[in-house]
Design a protein around this motif. Structure first.
Motif, PDB file in Angstrom:
ATOM      1  N   GLN A  90     -34.104  40.302 -37.770  1.00 16.33           N
ATOM      2  CA  GLN A  90     -35.118  41.209 -37.246  1.00 16.33           C
ATOM      3  C   GLN A  90     -35.238  42.439 -38.134  1.00 16.33           C
ATOM      4  OE1 GLN A  90     -34.367  42.590 -33.294  1.00 16.33           O
ATOM      5  NE2 GLN A  90     -36.412  43.428 -33.040  1.00 16.33           N
ATOM      6  N   THR A  91     -34.120  42.967 -38.617  1.00 14.99           N
ATOM      7  CA  THR A  91     -34.147  44.140 -39.492  1.00 14.99           C
ATOM      8  C   THR A  91     -34.843  43.803 -40.804  1.00 14.99           C
ATOM      9  OG1 THR A  91     -32.092  44.903 -38.517  1.00 14.99           O
ATOM     10  CG2 THR A  91     -32.721  45.879 -40.612  1.00 14.99           C
ATOM     11  N   GLU A  92     -34.552  42.630 -41.373  1.00 12.63           N
ATOM     12  CA  GLU A  92     -35.182  42.223 -42.627  1.00 12.63           C
ATOM     13  C   GLU A  92     -36.693  42.057 -42.462  1.00 12.63           C
ATOM     14  OE1 GLU A  92     -33.079  38.729 -43.739  1.00 12.63           O
ATOM     15  OE2 GLU A  92     -31.342  39.828 -44.520  1.00 12.63           O
ATOM     16  N   SER A 141     -43.246  49.761 -41.397  1.00 16.23           N
ATOM     17  CA  SER A 141     -43.095  50.266 -40.043  1.00 16.23           C
ATOM     18  C   SER A 141     -44.167  49.666 -39.137  1.00 16.23           C
ATOM     19  CB  SER A 141     -43.221  51.789 -40.038  1.00 16.23           C
ATOM     20  OG  SER A 141     -43.144  52.264 -38.720  1.00 16.23           O
ATOM     21  N   THR A 176     -38.611  43.620 -40.261  1.00 17.56           N
ATOM     22  CA  THR A 176     -39.180  44.958 -40.076  1.00 17.56           C
ATOM     23  C   THR A 176     -39.295  45.668 -41.411  1.00 17.56           C
ATOM     24  OG1 THR A 176     -38.178  45.074 -37.896  1.00 17.56           O
ATOM     25  CG2 THR A 176     -38.929  47.131 -38.849  1.00 17.56           C
ATOM     26  N   VAL A 177     -38.286  45.553 -42.263  1.00 16.26           N
ATOM     27  CA  VAL A 177     -38.305  46.218 -43.556  1.00 16.26           C
ATOM     28  C   VAL A 177     -39.382  45.608 -44.449  1.00 16.26           C
ATOM     29  CG1 VAL A 177     -36.982  46.560 -45.684  1.00 16.26           C
ATOM     30  CG2 VAL A 177     -35.907  46.961 -43.473  1.00 16.26           C
ATOM     31  N   SER A 237     -29.998  40.177 -35.285  1.00 20.31           N
ATOM     32  CA  SER A 237     -30.288  41.570 -35.618  1.00 20.31           C
ATOM     33  C   SER A 237     -30.600  41.707 -37.097  1.00 20.31           C
ATOM     34  CB  SER A 237     -29.095  42.438 -35.246  1.00 20.31           C
ATOM     35  OG  SER A 237     -29.295  43.752 -35.667  1.00 20.31           O
ATOM     36  N   LYS A 238     -29.866  40.995 -37.928  1.00 23.84           N
ATOM     37  CA  LYS A 238     -30.079  41.052 -39.372  1.00 23.84           C
ATOM     38  C   LYS A 238     -31.456  40.505 -39.733  1.00 23.84           C
ATOM     39  CE  LYS A 238     -28.072  39.524 -43.722  1.00 23.84           C
ATOM     40  NZ  LYS A 238     -27.008  38.733 -44.358  1.00 23.84           N
ATOM     41  N   ARG A 288     -25.408  39.286 -34.274  1.00 19.51           N
ATOM     42  CA  ARG A 288     -25.465  39.950 -35.581  1.00 19.51           C
ATOM     43  C   ARG A 288     -26.508  39.295 -36.482  1.00 19.51           C
ATOM     44  NH1 ARG A 288     -19.745  40.156 -35.056  1.00 19.51           N
ATOM     45  NH2 ARG A 288     -19.592  38.238 -36.210  1.00 19.51           N
TER      46      ARG A 288
END
Length: 93
Positions: free
Chosen positions: A61-63, A70, A65-66, A58-59, A55
């Motif tokens: 990596q998401t941050e 893109s 990317t944002v 993933s968090k 988790r």
């Protein structure tokens, strides 16, 4: 002929217990149960730690990317987004 494999039912558990009792004896059964309980506890603890790390990764990596936007360019010939239309209409184009 189709065989269904699943958990043992009531009478099967009885025979399994009888065989275990005969193999290990009454003195070893509490030790076996204690060891099994500790092993299951360690497994559960390791599973929770693994899920927590997944988790967090993933968090992060998401941050990333944002914050970068893109990573993929918009393909040519695609339908523009509604936001793109609003921006172009505000600019007088």
């Amino acid at each position: 002929m189709i065989f269904a494999f699943g958990l043992p039912s009531g009478s099967e558990w009885f025979w399994i217990f009888v065989v275990v009792f005969l193999l290990f004896g009454a003195k070893k059964l509490p030790e076996l149960a204690r060891g099994l309980g500790k092993a299951l506890g360690e497994f559960h603890k390791a599973k929770e730690e693994f899920e927590k790390e997944v988790r967090e990764a993933s968090k992060v990596q998401t941050e990333e990317t944002v914050s970068k936007g893109s990573p993929f360019p918009t393909p040519e010939g695609t339908v523009p987004r509604i936001a793109d239309k609003e921006e172009s209409s505000k600019g007088g184009v």
